[in-house]
Design an enzyme around this catalytic site. Structure first.
Site, mmCIF file in Angstrom:
data_model
loop_
_atom_site.group_PDB
_atom_site.id
_atom_site.type_symbol
_atom_site.label_atom_id
_atom_site.label_comp_id
_atom_site.label_asym_id
_atom_site.label_seq_id
_atom_site.Cartn_x
_atom_site.Cartn_y
_atom_site.Cartn_z
ATOM 1 C CG LEU A 143 -2.052 -0.939 1.390
ATOM 2 C CD1 LEU A 143 -2.720 -0.764 2.752
ATOM 3 C CD2 LEU A 143 -3.071 -0.745 0.285
ATOM 4 C CG ASP A 144 0.503 4.447 -2.883
ATOM 5 O OD1 ASP A 144 1.272 3.597 -3.355
ATOM 6 O OD2 ASP A 144 -0.275 5.132 -3.574
ATOM 7 N NE ARG A 145 5.978 7.738 5.147
ATOM 8 C CZ ARG A 145 6.976 8.550 5.422
ATOM 9 N NH1 ARG A 145 7.708 9.051 4.464
ATOM 10 N NH2 ARG A 145 7.249 8.874 6.665
ATOM 11 N NE ARG A 246 -1.969 9.128 -4.331
ATOM 12 C CZ ARG A 246 -0.722 9.211 -3.856
ATOM 13 N NH1 ARG A 246 -0.049 8.123 -3.531
ATOM 14 N NH2 ARG A 246 -0.165 10.396 -3.703
#
Length: 318
Positions: A143-145, A246
C-alpha cells in the site's frame, strides 16, 4: 555479557515449508540483523553447516536437513525499533486477522510498508519487532505510504506463494474508499486510462495518463455518498498499477482529498480546514481464499476516527 545472553550454537531442522530455497536466502530471513556479507563469510569458513558438512551459498535446502549455526555476535542496533515502540504497540491493536499462515493488519496512514528510500523503519520491521518468534514475515502486496487499510503479511512461504498466485490470477478483491472533489456521476463506473510512470529530475516519481505508451489499467467505481462539494466513492482496482486509483480519480476531474501529488489545492485547503491531515484513501476490505483451509475470507478495516469525524462534518446530498 551474562551467560544467558551469550550467543549459543543453534540447530535448525528444515521443514517442507523451507525446502527448496537457497541456504543464503533462508539464512538472511532467519538470522535477522546479520549482514549479508557475514552470512557468506560464515558459510565460507564452515561456521554454518548442513548435516555436519560445509555447503555453498547456492545450496538448496532439503526437507529434514539439519543446520548447525555457530554462535554469532551481532552488535544489535535497537535504536530504530526502540524509538518506535509506541508505533509497534499500536500495531498490535490494528491486527484484523491472524493465524499460523498470515496476518491481516489495518495499516496506519503515513507508515511505509517497509524501510528504505530514507526510512529505516516500516510496517514490516515493526511487525518483526512485534513477533520476534516468527521465522518469516513477508508482505503479500503493498500500500502507498499515505494509504491506510487492509494489508496482508505471510508467515509461511507456502502462504506467500499461494497468495501471489491468487493475485496474478485476479482472485483477490481489494475495495478502497476515497473522498474525492466534486460530484462523481453514478454513471461513471469504470476508468480505463493507461498509466505511465515518470521519474522527475528531483527523483520524485509521478504517474501520468498515457494511452499510447502507458500500461493498460482499469478501476471500477461506485458512489457511496454525495456530499456538498465532495463524493465518497468505492474503488475496485482490476489492475494494480502504481498510484492507479489516485491518478484515475484525478484524470476524471475528481482528485482525492489531501493528495500531495495529484490533489486540487483549493479542495485540499477546504478539507484541511475541516481537520483532514492525511490522504483520504483507505483499503476498506480484502477478499481472498485462505491458503490452507481454502475458505473464502473477507476482512474489513474500519476507517480511522479522524476520517469518520470528517464525514460527519460534511453536508450530505442526494
Amino acid at each position: 555479557m551474562t551467560e544467558s545472553n551469550k550467543p549459543q550454537v543453534r540447530f535448525i531442522t528444515v521443514d517442507s515449508e523451507d525446502a527448496g530455497q537457497r541456504i543464503d536466502n533462508f539464512l538472511l530471513k532467519t538470522l535477522k540483523g546479520v549482514p549479508k556479507s557475514m552470512i557468506y563469510k560464515l558459510l565460507r569458513k564452515g561456521e554454518i553447516r548442513v548435516n555436519k558438512k560445509r555447503c555453498k551459498p547456492e545450496y538448496k535446502l532439503v526437507n529434514e536437513d539439519i543446520l548447525r549455526i555457530a554462535p554469532i555476535r551481532v552488535s544489535e542496533n535497537t535504536n530504530t525499533v526502540s524509538t518506535q515502540l509506541n508505533v509497534v504497540a499500536n500495531l498490535e491493536k490494528q491486527i484484523l486477522f491472524e493465524d499460523d499462515r498470515l496476518i491481516v493488519i489495518n495499516k496506519p496512514s503515513g507508515m511505509a510498508v517497509h524501510g528504505g528510500s530514507g526510512l529505516s523503519f516500516g510496517l514490516i520491521e515493526a511487525l518483526r519487532a512485534l513477533r520476534p518468534e516468527a521465522r518469516m514475515l513477508e508482505l503479500v502486496h503493498r500500500l502507498d505510504r499515505d494509504t491506510s487499510g487492509c494489508l496482508v503479511v505471510a508467515k509461511k512461504r507456502s502462504a506467500l506463494r499461494n497468495l501471489h498466485e491468487q493475485l496474478r490470477n485476479k482472485k483477490v478483491q481489494k475495495f478502497y474508499h476515497a473522498l474525492v472533489k466534486g460530484r462523481w456521476s453514478a454513471k461513471l463506473t469504470k476508468v480505463t486510462e493507461s498509466l505511465k510512470k515518470n521519474d522527475l529530475k528531483s527523483g520524485e516519481r509521478v504517474v501520468i495518463v498515457d494511452n499510447i505508451n502507458g500500461k493498460e489499467s482499469e478501476t471500477r467505481y461506485k458512489v457511496l455518498q454525495h456530499f456538498q462539494g465532495a463524493t465518497l466513492v468505492r474503488a475496485f482496482p482490476v489492475t494494480g498499477r502504481t498510484h492507479q486509483i489516485r491518478v484515475h480519480c484525478q484524470c476524471k476531474g475528481h482528485p482525492i482529498a489531501s493528495d500531495a501529488k495529484y490533489g486540487h489545492p483549493d479542495f485540499d485547503a477546504d478539507m484541511k480546514a475541516k481537520g483532514l491531515k492525511r490522504l483520504f484513501l483507505h483499503a476498506a476490505s480484502i477478499e481472498f481464499t485462505h491458503p490452507l483451509t481454502e475458505q473464502r475470507l473477507k476482512i474489513e478495516a474500519p476507517l480511522e476516527p479522524s476520517l469518520e469525524k470528517l464525514l460527519k462534518q460534511l453536508k450530505q446530498e442526494q
